[in-house]
Each structure stands twice: as C-alpha cells, then as structure tokens.
Design an enzyme around this catalytic site. Structure first.
Site: not given
Length: 130
Positions: A47-49, A94, A119
C-alpha cells in the site's frame, strides 16, 4: 510498467535446491533485507510506492499476489516460486494480497528504511507521477 521477473540462479541437488542471490543477480547493492510471514489470507500489505528504493520480492514459501500500479496501467503478478523474484522499480504503487497459508515474502531492498522515501497515500502518489 517498470517491473520484471528475475530468474534467481538455482543449484539442483538430490538433497534439495539452493537459490543464490549474488552481486550480478540484481542491478543494485542490497542495503536492507526483510520478510513478511504469518500474513492472514484476507490481509493486504504494501500500500505504498518508493521514491528511490528498488525492491526484489520473492515468495520463498507459498504464494501471494502483487498488484502494481504506475498511474497509467495496473498489473497483477502472482509469486509462487522461490527461484523467481519480482523486481519493482521506483514510483510503482504495490499492494500484496491473497497470501496462502505458510506464505513468506522475502524483500531485498536497495536502500535502508527511510520514511521520507515512502508515498503512503494513493492520491498523493497519483499527483506525484503527473
């Protein structure tokens, strides 16, 4: 989309297989290693980049899916072989899901943990890539 499956060199032996990640396997020096395990099948991870960190994800046991989003297209990759890794470049959102019982995800990262590299808000991610 900026990801690819990496074949991890495997040595086959009657006593069992050995997978090896060495200096030429990845396009970066490994600075951090961590793994996810005992993840409930209905849970999501990720749940981030990342802004600068590149990661290789390996299902060393069991299976799970990785949902990838670059802001233009979305792809879902299933990882279920310990000699295949998913190399994810920077600025790819992802989310990991569908963990099988006993699944373990090994992550080989190009950078040590740094909160400012993440992020974690999808709307901020979409704004950053435009």
């Amino acid at each position: 989309m900026n990801y690819r499956i990496i074949d991890i060199p495997k040595i086959t032996d009657p006593r069992g297989n050995l997978a090896v990640v060495e200096k030429d396997t990845l396009p970066y020096k490994i600075e951090r290693v961590y793994y996810l395990y005992d993840v409930p099948s209905d849970s999501h991870r990720g749940g981030h980049a990342h802004k600068k960190c590149v990661e290789l994800l390996i299902a060393v046991s069991g299976s799970f899916t990785v949902e990838l989003d670059n802001g233009i297209e979305k792809q879902t990759v299933t990882l279920n072989k310990p000699n295949k890794g998913l190399l994810i470049s920077t600025m790819i959102w992802r989310e990991l899901a569908d963990f099988s019982s006993g699944a373990m995800c090994l992550v080989l990262a190009s950078h040590e943990f740094e909160e400012s590299d993440y992020i974690r808000d999808k709307e901020l991610f979409y704004a950053a890539i435009k």
